[in-house]
Scaffold this motif. Structure first.
Motif, PDB file in Angstrom:
ATOM      1  N   LEU A 191       0.856  -1.116   0.068  1.00 16.00           N
ATOM      2  CA  LEU A 191       0.110   0.060  -0.092  1.00 16.00           C
ATOM      3  C   LEU A 191       1.061   1.391  -0.040  1.00 16.00           C
ATOM      4  O   LEU A 191       1.782   1.164   0.718  1.00 16.00           O
ATOM      5  CB  LEU A 191      -0.722  -0.129   1.152  1.00 16.00           C
ATOM      6  N   PHE A 192       0.645   2.186  -0.730  1.00 13.28           N
ATOM      7  CA  PHE A 192       1.361   3.460  -1.151  1.00 13.28           C
ATOM      8  C   PHE A 192       0.582   4.646  -0.551  1.00 13.28           C
ATOM      9  O   PHE A 192      -0.629   4.579  -0.934  1.00 13.28           O
ATOM     10  CB  PHE A 192       1.998   3.799  -2.307  1.00 13.28           C
ATOM     11  N   LEU A 193       0.778   5.411   0.155  1.00 14.96           N
ATOM     12  CA  LEU A 193       0.060   6.570   0.884  1.00 14.96           C
ATOM     13  C   LEU A 193       0.806   7.868   0.614  1.00 14.96           C
ATOM     14  O   LEU A 193       1.927   8.175   1.263  1.00 14.96           O
ATOM     15  CB  LEU A 193      -0.277   6.352   2.213  1.00 14.96           C
ATOM     16  N   HIS A 194       0.482   8.586  -0.225  1.00 10.78           N
ATOM     17  CA  HIS A 194       1.173   9.698  -0.622  1.00 10.78           C
ATOM     18  C   HIS A 194       0.281  10.991   0.018  1.00 10.78           C
ATOM     19  O   HIS A 194      -1.097  11.012  -0.291  1.00 10.78           O
ATOM     20  CB  HIS A 194       1.038  10.085  -2.166  1.00 10.78           C
ATOM     21  N   CYS A 195       0.912  11.611   1.063  1.00 11.54           N
ATOM     22  CA  CYS A 195       0.306  12.720   1.541  1.00 11.54           C
ATOM     23  C   CYS A 195       0.432  13.860   0.733  1.00 11.54           C
ATOM     24  O   CYS A 195       1.484  14.419   0.268  1.00 11.54           O
ATOM     25  CB  CYS A 195       0.856  13.045   3.051  1.00 11.54           C
ATOM     26  N   ILE A 196      -0.551  14.706   0.193  1.00  7.84           N
ATOM     27  CA  ILE A 196      -0.486  15.925  -0.389  1.00  7.84           C
ATOM     28  C   ILE A 196      -0.891  17.035   0.260  1.00  7.84           C
ATOM     29  O   ILE A 196      -0.389  18.133   0.356  1.00  7.84           O
ATOM     30  CB  ILE A 196      -1.625  15.559  -1.935  1.00  7.84           C
ATOM     31  N   HIS A 197      -2.259  16.936   1.206  1.00  9.27           N
ATOM     32  CA  HIS A 197      -2.723  18.017   1.907  1.00  9.27           C
ATOM     33  C   HIS A 197      -2.860  17.368   3.198  1.00  9.27           C
ATOM     34  O   HIS A 197      -3.394  16.192   3.627  1.00  9.27           O
ATOM     35  CB  HIS A 197      -3.901  18.324   1.558  1.00  9.27           C
ATOM     36  N   GLN A 198      -2.381  17.833   4.427  1.00  6.25           N
ATOM     37  CA  GLN A 198      -2.494  17.460   5.682  1.00  6.25           C
ATOM     38  C   GLN A 198      -3.059  18.473   6.577  1.00  6.25           C
ATOM     39  O   GLN A 198      -2.871  19.733   6.373  1.00  6.25           O
ATOM     40  CB  GLN A 198      -1.085  17.113   6.187  1.00  6.25           C
ATOM     41  N   VAL A 199      -3.884  18.223   7.604  1.00  7.39           N
ATOM     42  CA  VAL A 199      -4.419  18.956   8.426  1.00  7.39           C
ATOM     43  C   VAL A 199      -3.606  19.551   9.451  1.00  7.39           C
ATOM     44  O   VAL A 199      -2.574  18.694   9.873  1.00  7.39           O
ATOM     45  CB  VAL A 199      -5.873  18.158   9.438  1.00  7.39           C
ATOM     46  N   LYS A 200      -3.721  20.713  10.050  1.00  7.84           N
ATOM     47  CA  LYS A 200      -2.694  21.256  11.116  1.00  7.84           C
ATOM     48  C   LYS A 200      -3.130  20.779  12.270  1.00  7.84           C
ATOM     49  O   LYS A 200      -4.264  19.996  12.380  1.00  7.84           O
ATOM     50  CB  LYS A 200      -2.767  22.621  11.093  1.00  7.84           C
ATOM     51  N   GLY A 201      -2.316  20.739  13.286  1.00  6.97           N
ATOM     52  CA  GLY A 201      -2.525  20.316  14.602  1.00  6.97           C
ATOM     53  C   GLY A 201      -2.265  18.888  15.046  1.00  6.97           C
ATOM     54  O   GLY A 201      -1.502  18.118  14.202  1.00  6.97           O
ATOM     55  N   ASP A 202      -2.830  18.133  15.955  1.00  7.21           N
ATOM     56  CA  ASP A 202      -2.428  16.981  16.357  1.00  7.21           C
ATOM     57  C   ASP A 202      -3.389  15.658  15.702  1.00  7.21           C
ATOM     58  O   ASP A 202      -2.889  14.694  15.772  1.00  7.21           O
ATOM     59  CB  ASP A 202      -2.913  16.693  17.964  1.00  7.21           C
ATOM     60  N   GLY A 203      -4.628  16.221  15.017  1.00  4.11           N
ATOM     61  CA  GLY A 203      -5.257  15.321  14.383  1.00  4.11           C
ATOM     62  C   GLY A 203      -4.532  14.625  12.955  1.00  4.11           C
ATOM     63  O   GLY A 203      -3.632  15.025  12.365  1.00  4.11           O
ATOM     64  N   GLY A 204      -5.272  13.610  12.588  1.00  2.00           N
ATOM     65  CA  GLY A 204      -4.824  13.006  11.273  1.00  2.00           C
ATOM     66  C   GLY A 204      -3.571  12.445  11.313  1.00  2.00           C
ATOM     67  O   GLY A 204      -2.932  12.214  10.090  1.00  2.00           O
ATOM     68  N   ARG A 205      -3.209  11.787  12.503  1.00  2.00           N
ATOM     69  CA  ARG A 205      -1.881  11.052  12.848  1.00  2.00           C
ATOM     70  C   ARG A 205      -2.156   9.629  12.092  1.00  2.00           C
ATOM     71  O   ARG A 205      -3.053   9.168  12.240  1.00  2.00           O
ATOM     72  CB  ARG A 205      -1.527  11.154  14.098  1.00  2.00           C
ATOM     73  N   THR A 206      -0.945   9.195  11.573  1.00  2.00           N
ATOM     74  CA  THR A 206      -0.987   7.663  11.131  1.00  2.00           C
ATOM     75  C   THR A 206      -0.670   6.922  12.212  1.00  2.00           C
ATOM     76  O   THR A 206       0.247   7.325  12.760  1.00  2.00           O
ATOM     77  CB  THR A 206      -0.069   7.508   9.765  1.00  2.00           C
ATOM     78  N   MET A 207      -1.526   5.833  12.461  1.00  2.00           N
ATOM     79  CA  MET A 207      -1.268   5.081  13.446  1.00  2.00           C
ATOM     80  C   MET A 207      -0.465   3.689  12.664  1.00  2.00           C
ATOM     81  O   MET A 207      -1.255   3.196  11.720  1.00  2.00           O
ATOM     82  CB  MET A 207      -2.292   4.436  14.149  1.00  2.00           C
TER      83      MET A 207
END
Ligand SMILES: [Fe+2]
Length: 413
Positions: free
Chosen positions: A242-258
């Protein structure tokens, strides 16, 4: 049956060894075939390696099937011959001071087996067929930082040796990170194309777009937490990488990859609770998915949460509680309590701080996961004015990636 024990050859071999030893201390004994013995049920082959003797027994049909002669050679697999399992040799002998085995067959063909070939094949394979020949590195939260290898996107696109290193590391650790991939769409596809054809799935022909959208059929299209899982366990042919390309990310603590090393978690379960491990590795359970985001689909498969090979080694994890079904094998119906208890133990162990890792993918990074091993998820993030998170996902089969790695290795030899 004749016992072929050539004392002359052995004496010659001993003299030769002594001669080479006199040449220098770097001499490495290549070993020798010290004895061959024909029996009705197969050939006994005694090898002497580093001074110790070991006897192997092989049926004649295996030796004939794997004759190393060009006229019977099967490497091209174009015209592999079929042999009667009852075939017997008419004569066997060794040559070159025990460095070669020679077998004569009833049709008067003669087969030759170099010692190097015998050493590689007589004991069978101790590794999982198909995997790249690298040690598996199990990791924890503590060791993750030193385990995670980072690669430059342009290096991978231009250098075969870097790409090979990346594929070997992915085989070994189950996860790698690619940096400087830029923010252009379809960069993950370019990288996967560099290795092999991408794997089309019901969620997209090549690139899947991960963003929040209304009436989402999957947590992947929402802002809520995505629990640890492997992708598409409801398929017989699960995507391998699986390839995951991050293009836009949210600011702050959320949206973290686990993520969590599923093989390591399962190995710990095997030690902590053998009965739970046995339950999850013995019985397949139902996974299913039906939606029409991209193409109407309804997929259903029975899969074991922990899949073992014939030697008991873990070869795949299938875990996604959101798409787990209700159908169990009939022989499990009177052990359902035990099954749920086992599943609870496994599902919680993967979140143990010892195993769980969290990091935030940055725009321009591509994470590559072994989807047969690594459990991945994402923490929730707040929605709001101007908040946008966009990742692109591409799948590739392990068969294709391993093939690419072997092709590169072949060029380097
Ligand atoms: Fe996923």
């Amino acid at each position: 049956m004749a016992l072929l024990r050539s004392t002359i050859l052995q004496r010659g071999r001993t003299m030769l060894t002594a001669f080479y030893r006199r040449l220098g201390s770097n001499y490495k004994d290549p070993g020798r075939i010290s004895c061959v013995d024909m029996t009705d049920s197969g050939l006994l082959i005694q090898l002497n390696v580093n001074g110790s003797e070991k006897t192997h027994k092989l049926p004649y049909v295996y030796l004939r099937d794997n004759s190393q002669n060009p006229d019977l050679l099967t490497h091209s697999r174009q015209d592999r011959h079929l042999f009667d399992a009852n075939i017997q040799a008419t004569n066997v002998q060794t040559s070159d001071h025990g460095q070669q085995l020679i077998i004569t067959w009833p049709d008067e063909r003669v087969s030759y087996y170099p010692l190097s070939w015998l050493l590689q094949h007589l004991s069978g394979s101790s590794t999982i067929s198909g995997r790249l020949p690298v040690e598996r590195e199990l990791w924890t939260n503590n060791s993750f930082e030193s385990t995670l290898m980072k690669y430059d996107f342009d290096d991978l696109m231009s250098s075969d040796s870097r790409l090979l290193d990346c594929l070997i590391k992915l085989e070994s650790c189950g996860i790698i990170l690619v940096e400087n991939a830029g923010l252009e769409p379809r960069r993950a596809l370019s990288l996967s194309d560099r290795i092999a054809y991408p794997k089309p799935v019901v969620y997209g022909y090549d690139v899947m777009k991960l963003e929040v959208k209304p009436n989402a059929s999957s947590l992947a299209y929402t802002n809520v937490q995505i629990p640890l899982h492997t992708d598409m366990p409801y398929c017989e042919y699960v995507p391998g990488i699986l390839f995951l390309h991050c293009i836009h990310q949210v600011k702050g603590d959320g949206g973290r990859t686990m993520c969590s090393d599923g093989f390591h978690v399962a190995e710990e379960l095997r030690i902590r609770s053998p009965s739970a491990f046995e339950m999850l590795s013995r019985y397949p359970i139902q996974f299913g998915d039906a939606a029409d985001d991209y193409v109407g689909h309804n997929i259903d498969a029975m899969q074991k949460p922990i899949r073992l090979d014939c030697m008991g080694d873990i070869v795949a994890i299938r875990h996604n509680n959101g798409v787990r079904g209700s159908r169990f094998p009939s022989e499990l119906m009177d052990r359902l309590y035990d099954w749920y208890d086992a599943y609870y133990k496994f599902s919680h162990l993967m979140y143990d701080p010892k195993y769980l890792v969290e990091f935030k993918l940055q725009p321009g990074q591509i994470a590559m996961f072994d989807n047969t091993r690594i459990l991945h998820g994402r923490s929730r993030f707040d929605l709001g004015e101007g908040v946008y998170r966009y990742l692109e996902e591409v799948y590739l089969d392990w068969d294709e990636a391993r093939s690419k790695a072997r092709v590169i290795m072949g060029k380097n030899n």
